[in-house]
Write an enzyme that holds these catalytic residues in place. Structure first.
Site, PDB file in Angstrom:
ATOM      1  N   GLY A 174      -9.170  -5.222  24.966  1.00 17.22           N
ATOM      2  CA  GLY A 174     -10.022  -6.369  25.170  1.00 17.22           C
ATOM      3  C   GLY A 174     -11.252  -6.461  24.557  1.00 17.22           C
TER       4      GLY A 174
ATOM      5  N   THR B  24     -12.476  -7.372  21.766  1.00 19.83           N
ATOM      6  CA  THR B  24     -13.108  -9.009  21.033  1.00 19.83           C
ATOM      7  C   THR B  24     -13.506  -9.597  22.165  1.00 19.83           C
ATOM      8  OG1 THR B  24     -10.751  -9.837  21.377  1.00 19.83           O
ATOM      9  CG2 THR B  24     -11.261  -8.570  19.414  1.00 19.83           C
TER      10      THR B  24
ATOM     11  N   ALA C 159      -8.544  -5.796  28.589  1.00 16.12           N
ATOM     12  CA  ALA C 159      -7.750  -6.902  27.915  1.00 16.12           C
ATOM     13  C   ALA C 159      -7.000  -7.714  29.223  1.00 16.12           C
ATOM     14  CB  ALA C 159      -6.833  -6.175  26.926  1.00 16.12           C
TER      15      ALA C 159
ATOM     16  N   SER D  58     -11.358  -7.312  39.653  1.00 14.42           N
ATOM     17  CA  SER D  58     -12.047  -8.596  39.599  1.00 14.42           C
ATOM     18  C   SER D  58     -12.118  -8.830  40.951  1.00 14.42           C
ATOM     19  CB  SER D  58     -11.200  -9.783  39.010  1.00 14.42           C
ATOM     20  OG  SER D  58     -11.645 -11.031  39.296  1.00 14.42           O
TER      21      SER D  58
ATOM     22  N   GLU E 259     -11.972 -11.652  42.009  1.00 11.63           N
ATOM     23  CA  GLU E 259     -10.876 -12.805  42.598  1.00 11.63           C
ATOM     24  C   GLU E 259      -9.717 -12.153  43.297  1.00 11.63           C
ATOM     25  OE1 GLU E 259     -10.580 -15.956  42.083  1.00 11.63           O
ATOM     26  OE2 GLU E 259     -12.341 -16.259  40.936  1.00 11.63           O
TER      27      GLU E 259
ATOM     28  N   TYR F  92      -3.888 -14.878  38.430  1.00  7.20           N
ATOM     29  CA  TYR F  92      -4.769 -14.216  38.048  1.00  7.20           C
ATOM     30  C   TYR F  92      -5.164 -13.070  39.073  1.00  7.20           C
ATOM     31  CZ  TYR F  92      -9.240 -12.065  36.152  1.00  7.20           C
ATOM     32  OH  TYR F  92     -10.251 -11.331  35.999  1.00  7.20           O
TER      33      TYR F  92
ATOM     34  N   HIS G 151     -19.583 -12.058  36.022  1.00  7.58           N
ATOM     35  CA  HIS G 151     -20.733 -11.891  34.994  1.00  7.58           C
ATOM     36  C   HIS G 151     -20.594 -12.438  33.755  1.00  7.58           C
ATOM     37  CE1 HIS G 151     -17.160  -9.145  34.558  1.00  7.58           C
ATOM     38  NE2 HIS G 151     -17.456  -8.872  33.420  1.00  7.58           N
TER      39      HIS G 151
ATOM     40  N   ARG H 179     -19.862 -15.499  26.509  1.00 10.21           N
ATOM     41  CA  ARG H 179     -18.945 -16.067  27.565  1.00 10.21           C
ATOM     42  C   ARG H 179     -18.018 -17.076  26.913  1.00 10.21           C
ATOM     43  NH1 ARG H 179     -15.594 -14.115  31.466  1.00 10.21           N
ATOM     44  NH2 ARG H 179     -16.489 -14.741  33.365  1.00 10.21           N
TER      45      ARG H 179
END
Length: 323
Positions: free
Chosen positions: A8, A10, A83, A127, A129, A151, A181, A186
Site C-alpha cells: 500500500g 502508493t 494495503a 481501523s 471501523e 470493510y 487520519h 487523501r
C-alpha cells in the site's frame, strides 16, 4: 541498514511512511499492482518526489506466490501492511473483493514472512471501523468490536489473524487501530477530501453545489503524517502489542463542512445538498479514541489540531486550482 517492505505504498499513509523511513536511513521497498507501474502518472503521484530513492515490486495481495516471491527477494526487517480496499462505502458494493483483498492479503503476507523471514517485525493497519456500533466511548484497546461494514469486518479478521501469528508463532506482530487520519494526499473518494476539493472548486467557480450524505456522523480526525510515526514506533518496542491511535476529540461531518467553507470565506448553506443515497446501509454514528496507552508506551500524541488539519487540506486544494 534496515530494510522495510510497505504494502500500500502508493496510498496516503504509504507515501508518508516511505518518506519517514527514508529520513531514518531505511532501505525502502514497496509492493504495488502492475497497473501502477504501467500508469505512474495516475497511480504513483504521491511518490513522485522519492521514486529514485525506493524500490517498487509488482505483485498482488490476492496471490500468495506473488507475495512469497517478493518477501523472499527483499527479506525485510520490518513489514508495514497498509494495503487494503479501504473505502467503506465501496465495501458494501463489492463485498467479495473487499474480503479477498483485506483478509487473504493479510494472511498471505504473514504466511510468507513466517516462511522466509520469521524475525521480521510486522505492522497491521487496523481501523476504528472495527468498533462500529460502539459499546463504550471513548474506544480503547479493550473495547469489543462490532463492525458495521464489510470493510470493518475484514479488518477485524485481519486483526485476529495478526494476533494469532503473534501468539502461535512468536512473531513480532503489532496492530495499529487507527482512527480517521487525513491530509492533502487523501483520496478523492473520502468525505473529508470530497469536502475540501469541493470547497476549492466552488471557490474557483468550477462548481456550485456539493452533495453529501450524513452530516451528523461524528469522527476522530487526525493528521496522517503524525500517524505513520506511531506505526514506526510500534515496531521499535521491546514487545509487540496493539495500540489505538487517535486524537481523543470528536467532530461531526457538519463541523468539518463549516470549518472548510469558512476557510474559503464561503457560506456552506448556500452550496450543500443532502443526498440520502450517499448514506451507508448501516451507519457508524460516533467514533473517538482513547490514546492513553500510546501516550504512555509509545510516547506518541498528536500535535495538529482539527482546525489546522482542515486548513491544511483546504489551502492545498485551493492552491491546485489556482491559475
Amino acid at each position: 541498514m534496515k530494510k522495510a517492505l510497505i504494502t500500500g505504498i502508493t496510498g496516503q499513509d504509504g507515501s508518508y511512511l516511505a518518506e519517514l523511513l527514508l529520513q531514518k536511513g531505511y532501505e525502502v521497498h514497496g509492493l504495488v499492482r502492475h497497473v501502477a507501474i504501467e500508469d505512474p502518472a495516475q497511480r504513483l503521484w504521491r511518490l513522485r518526489h522519492i521514486l529514485d530513492k525506493i524500490t517498487l515490486h509488482s505483485g498482488s495481495l490476492e496471490s500468495y506466490a506473488s507475495i512469497f516471491s517478493i518477501v523472499e527477494k527483499v527479506r525485510p526487517d520490518e513489514c508495514y501492511h497498509l494495503a487494503a480496499q479501504s473505502f467503506v462505502s465501496y465495501s458494501f458494493e463489492d463485498q467479495f473483493s473487499t474480503f479477498d483483498t483485506n483478509i487473504n492479503g493479510t494472511l498471505h503476507t504473514l504466511s510468507a514472512l513466517k516462511e522466509k523471514t520469521l524475525q521480521c517485525r510486522f505492522y497491521f493497519a487496523g481501523s476504528s471501523e472495527m468498533f462500529g456500533k460502539v459499546r463504550e466511548t471513548p474506544q480503547n484497546e479493550q473495547t469489543p468490536f462490532h463492525p458495521r461494514s464489510p470493510y470493518g469486518i475484514s479488518k477485524v479478521a485481519g486483526f485476529d489473524i495478526t494476533r494469532n501469528y503473534r501468539e502461535a508463532y512468536g512473531m513480532f506482530c503489532c496492530s495499529g487501530i487507527l482512527f480517521n487520519h487525513e491530509s492533502e494526499r487523501r483520496g478523492m473518494e473520502f468525505v473529508t477530501r470530497k469536502i475540501t476539493s469541493g470547497v476549492a472548486a466552488i471557490k474557483a467557480g468550477a462548481q456550485d453545489k456539493l452533495y453529501l450524505g450524513n452530516l451528523d456522523a461524528r469522527r476522530d480526525w487526525g493528521y496522517a503524517p503524525e500517524y505513520v510515526e506511531a506505526m514506526w514506533r510500534m515496531l521499535q518496542q521491546n514487545e509487540p502489542d496493539d495500540y489505538v491511535i487517535a486524537t481523543g476529540e470528536t467532530h461531526s461531518v457538519e463541523e468539518f463542512v463549516v470549518t472548510a467553507f469558512n476557510e474559503a470565506d464561503l457560506n456552506w448553506q448556500d452550496h450543500i445538498i443532502i443526498d440520502k443515497h450517499l448514506r451507508r446501509p448501516a451507519e457508524v454514528d460516533l467514533l473517538v479514541g482513547d490514546i492513553a496507552k500510546a501516550k504512555t508506551i509509545l510516547a506518541w500524541q498528536p500535535k495538529v489540531t482539527f482546525q489546522e488539519l482542515v486548513k491544511i487540506m483546504v489551502h492545498a486544494d485551493v492552491k491546485k486550482l489556482q491559475p
